[in-house]
Design a protein around this motif. Structure first.
Motif: not given
Lengths: 105, 162
Positions: B130-158
């Motif tokens: 379900t995460n594929i083709h999700t796009a957004g602005i990186v808000v948090k960047d840790t060693e293994n993860m990117f946290y993204i805020v999508t246009k629908e105002n959702l926080l996604k992490s991958n």
């Protein structure tokens, strides 16, 4: 800085990154600046880069929140809204040279 | 058997004590003056080692917050997930990247070392379909993860692999 030598290349990347992070945190309030400031410090720590004291004074040492000094009686004081730490400088004249960092109460 | 070793015959005990005293006196007088012995050593308990001068344990000064406190204050959480609040961050990031990429030297390491906060990222491959083709602005960047805020105002992490 009075030096005219260009900064060595390796540190330059990190300086740019830290600069970016500090500018980023200026746009936000409350908790996000804490996060960005912490990143900035961590990034600089590896290469042991010095941060100018005028910038360090705007960052709370404990929680890295953005902080403002306020003139109170004869001193310059701040109280961090997030972690509650207070700091006071007995001599507010320390700040007079540096772009009026203090706001009067 | 053990008893015999540890408890001397009562009549012997006193004799042993006297013998010890006599020996000590005679031994010491051979080396030093008699006066020093009687004043400082005879009949006194001596400290053979310095007392430890440790006071109460030092209280740890407030320089950094413990992990508990950080969780309490929620310093590492992203609470505001409005896309609109991160758009200016994206603009700032564009300026930062433009400056970084001005000289074309050593691009791969630059991309590794650069900061991704405020970048717009699209997920291409992921274990979570379900995460594929999700796009957004990186808000948090840790060693293994990117946290993204999508246009629908959702926080996604991958999970990211480099």
């Amino acid at each position: 800085m009075a030096k005219k030598k260009p900064i060595s290349i390796q540190n330059r990347d990190i300086y740019q990154r830290m600069n970016f992070l500090y500018q980023a945190q200026m746009h936000y309030k409350h908790l996000l600046p804490c996060y960005f400031n912490r990143q900035m410090k961590q990034v600089g720590r590896k290469v042991v880069l010095r941060i100018d004291p005028s910038i360090k004074r705007t960052i709370c040492k404990k929680c890295n929140a953005l902080v403002e000094f306020v003139e109170y009686r004869d001193k310059a004081i701040f109280e961090c809204k997030i972690c509650g730490t207070r700091k006071s400088f007995g001599d507010k004249a320390l700040f007079n040279d540096l772009n009026s960092e203090i706001k009067t109460l | 058997m053990a008893d015999e070793w540890h408890s001397p015959i009562p009549s012997q005990q006193n004799q042993n004590k006297i013998a010890a005293e006599n020996f000590a006196e005679s031994f010491v007088t051979d080396l030093t003056s008699q006066g020093a012995f009687t004043q400082k050593v005879k009949g006194k308990s001596l400290l053979l080692d310095t007392l430890s001068s440790k006071a109460a344990p030092k209280s740890r000064k407030l320089k950094t917050l413990s992990r508990k406190k950080r969780k309490e204050l929620k310093l590492d959480e992203i609470t505001n997930t409005q896309y609109s609040t991160f758009e200016p961050l994206h603009e700032l990031w564009k300026g930062y990247m433009a400056e970084l990429l001005q000289d074309n030297t050593d691009l791969p390491t630059k991309l590794l070392k650069c900061d991704y906060h405020g970048a717009i990222i699209t997920v291409i491959e992921s274990k979570v379909p379900t995460n594929i083709h999700t796009a957004g602005i990186v808000v948090k960047d840790t060693e293994n993860m990117f946290y993204i805020v999508t246009k629908e105002n959702l926080l996604k992490s991958n999970y990211c692999l480099i």
